[in-house]
Design a protein around this motif. Structure first.
Motif, mmCIF file in Angstrom:
data_model
loop_
_atom_site.group_PDB
_atom_site.id
_atom_site.type_symbol
_atom_site.label_atom_id
_atom_site.label_comp_id
_atom_site.label_asym_id
_atom_site.label_seq_id
_atom_site.Cartn_x
_atom_site.Cartn_y
_atom_site.Cartn_z
ATOM 1 N N UNK A 53 -2.313 -0.835 -8.830
ATOM 2 C CA UNK A 53 -2.713 -1.995 -9.623
ATOM 3 C C UNK A 53 -4.190 -2.339 -9.411
ATOM 4 N N UNK A 54 -4.582 -2.449 -8.143
ATOM 5 C CA UNK A 54 -5.924 -2.946 -7.817
ATOM 6 C C UNK A 54 -6.915 -1.871 -7.405
ATOM 7 N N UNK A 55 -6.463 -0.631 -7.308
ATOM 8 C CA UNK A 55 -7.436 0.399 -6.966
ATOM 9 C C UNK A 55 -6.845 1.623 -6.299
ATOM 10 N N UNK A 56 -7.660 2.659 -6.299
ATOM 11 C CA UNK A 56 -7.337 3.939 -5.693
ATOM 12 C C UNK A 56 -8.477 4.282 -4.741
ATOM 13 N N UNK A 57 -8.152 4.582 -3.477
ATOM 14 C CA UNK A 57 -9.164 4.890 -2.466
ATOM 15 C C UNK A 57 -8.936 6.318 -1.989
ATOM 16 N N UNK A 90 -1.916 10.370 -11.921
ATOM 17 C CA UNK A 90 -0.658 9.870 -11.368
ATOM 18 C C UNK A 90 -0.915 8.843 -10.265
ATOM 19 N N UNK A 91 -1.868 9.126 -9.409
ATOM 20 C CA UNK A 91 -2.200 8.202 -8.317
ATOM 21 C C UNK A 91 -2.718 6.874 -8.873
ATOM 22 N N UNK A 92 -3.531 6.960 -9.919
ATOM 23 C CA UNK A 92 -4.042 5.743 -10.549
ATOM 24 C C UNK A 92 -2.938 4.993 -11.280
ATOM 25 N N UNK A 93 -1.996 5.727 -11.842
ATOM 26 C CA UNK A 93 -0.905 5.115 -12.614
ATOM 27 C C UNK A 93 -0.045 4.180 -11.763
ATOM 28 N N UNK A 94 0.229 4.561 -10.522
ATOM 29 C CA UNK A 94 1.146 3.762 -9.694
ATOM 30 C C UNK A 94 0.427 2.658 -8.925
ATOM 31 N N UNK A 154 0.825 -1.211 0.000
ATOM 32 C CA UNK A 154 0.000 0.000 0.000
ATOM 33 C C UNK A 154 0.856 1.257 0.000
ATOM 34 N N UNK A 155 0.389 2.254 -0.741
ATOM 35 C CA UNK A 155 0.972 3.590 -0.679
ATOM 36 C C UNK A 155 -0.090 4.525 -0.109
ATOM 37 N N UNK A 156 0.257 5.211 0.971
ATOM 38 C CA UNK A 156 -0.637 6.236 1.499
ATOM 39 C C UNK A 156 -0.081 7.606 1.133
ATOM 40 N N UNK A 157 -0.949 8.484 0.661
ATOM 41 C CA UNK A 157 -0.553 9.833 0.274
ATOM 42 C C UNK A 157 -1.375 10.834 1.076
ATOM 43 N N UNK A 158 -0.686 11.725 1.794
ATOM 44 C CA UNK A 158 -1.396 12.748 2.547
ATOM 45 C C UNK A 158 -0.609 13.223 3.745
ATOM 46 N N UNK A 159 -1.000 14.353 4.336
ATOM 47 C CA UNK A 159 -0.323 14.837 5.534
ATOM 48 C C UNK A 159 -0.485 13.842 6.675
ATOM 49 N N UNK A 160 0.483 13.822 7.574
ATOM 50 C CA UNK A 160 0.502 12.871 8.692
ATOM 51 C C UNK A 160 0.564 11.425 8.190
ATOM 52 N N UNK A 161 1.173 11.218 7.020
ATOM 53 C CA UNK A 161 1.229 9.861 6.463
ATOM 54 C C UNK A 161 2.028 8.912 7.345
ATOM 55 N N UNK A 162 2.970 9.439 8.112
ATOM 56 C CA UNK A 162 3.783 8.569 8.980
ATOM 57 C C UNK A 162 2.907 7.778 9.941
ATOM 58 N N UNK A 163 1.835 8.402 10.448
ATOM 59 C CA UNK A 163 0.958 7.704 11.393
ATOM 60 C C UNK A 163 0.231 6.549 10.718
ATOM 61 N N UNK A 180 3.383 0.309 -9.126
ATOM 62 C CA UNK A 180 4.313 -0.030 -8.040
ATOM 63 C C UNK A 180 3.606 -0.567 -6.795
ATOM 64 N N UNK A 181 2.305 -0.275 -6.652
ATOM 65 C CA UNK A 181 1.589 -0.640 -5.432
ATOM 66 C C UNK A 181 0.255 -1.304 -5.762
ATOM 67 N N UNK A 182 -0.157 -2.207 -4.879
ATOM 68 C CA UNK A 182 -1.470 -2.821 -5.074
ATOM 69 C C UNK A 182 -2.567 -1.781 -4.916
ATOM 70 N N UNK A 183 -2.485 -1.008 -3.830
ATOM 71 C CA UNK A 183 -3.487 0.013 -3.545
ATOM 72 C C UNK A 183 -2.813 1.344 -3.246
ATOM 73 N N UNK A 184 -3.489 2.419 -3.629
ATOM 74 C CA UNK A 184 -3.065 3.760 -3.240
ATOM 75 C C UNK A 184 -4.227 4.383 -2.463
ATOM 76 N N UNK A 185 -3.927 4.841 -1.253
ATOM 77 C CA UNK A 185 -4.930 5.462 -0.389
ATOM 78 C C UNK A 185 -4.543 6.928 -0.199
#
Length: 262
Positions: free
Chosen positions: A186-190, A180-184, A95-104, A156-161
């Protein structure tokens, strides 16, 4: 915050309360039972008026939170992880998470069994804690402006959140970032995004985000997804809704399940 004009309906309600209160204070020789009845009626009317004007205690508290900028869809992502696992199954392994406070979010995902997680922090992290800075040093979390191409290969990732990030982008940049988020993936963008009326950032944070958050309706987002050729990911979406009902999960954000580009 600009001052709003007095609502004529409230003025009418107020004008109705004052004579009633004056009537209670007048020296009347009427029965004590009538006085008690008038007091009780007045109290009930006052309660109804307060609730109708402020939306009740819960709504008043929510309004305060919105003004203070306490609202966060990144927190909502953490709450939703068990539901997402039910909906996406094996796709939750990378999983790739994109957003502020992503470390949490990344830290929480890394605690899940057989789960690889990465993050993109779109904004400054000078005030980040030691754990977050460690994730950045290891390359697990990257600081990158999402208005430009992401530093990852296709699929590069199964899911991007994504959470608390797209609300700060104008349509001009959304046209570049969403593909861009959809490009990286495979199985979906949330996408987790706020509802109209919710305030995302404190005034002091505007310099960090570059602009105030723009909360858009679900119909606006759906039209935008169609324009960028992003289709609804119907299967996982239905599983998510079913799991949410079983877990009594009631999200405070809008959640969109989209298919990746193929």
């Amino acid at each position: 915050m600009s001052r709003r004009q007095v609502n004529p309906s409230r003025r009418f309600a107020d004008s109705g309360v004052v004579p009633f209160a004056s009537a209670l204070q007048s020296k009347s020789r009427s029965s004590p039972y009538l006085s008690v009845a008038l007091i009780i009626t007045g109290a009930l009317l006052l309660i109804v008026y307060i609730n109708s004007g402020s939306g009740g205690f819960g709504s008043s508290k929510a309004a305060v939170n919105r003004v203070e900028g306490d609202f966060s869809c990144t927190t909502e992502v953490q709450r939703a992880i068990p539901i997402l696992k039910k909906a996406y199954g094996d796709s939750m392994h990378k999983i790739l998470h994109v957003g502020p406070e992503t470390c949490s979010v990344v830290s929480m995902l890394l605690k899940e069994e057989d789960t690889e997680a990465w993050g993109v922090e779109p904004y400054d992290i000078e005030d980040a804690d030691a754990n977050c800075k460690s994730l950045v040093r290891k390359g697990i979390v990257r600081v990158a402006d999402i208005k430009f191409p992401l530093p990852y290969k296709k699929k590069s990732f199964s899911l991007v959140v994504v959470s608390d990030a797209l609300d700060y982008l104008s349509p001009k940049y959304l046209n570049k970032t969403l593909p861009e988020l959809a490009r990286v993936s495979v199985d979906g963008l949330i996408i987790f995004t706020g509802y109209p009326g919710q305030q995302r950032a404190k005034i002091a944070d505007i310099s960090k985000f570059g602009r105030p958050a723009k909360m858009r309706s679900s119909s606006w987002w759906i039209r935008f997804f169609v324009q960028t050729s992003l289709a609804e990911n119907e299967g996982p979406m239905k599983k998510f809704e079913q799991a949410a009902v079983k877990k009594s999960y009631d999200p405070s954000c809008q959640i969109f399940h989209l298919k990746s580009y193929h």
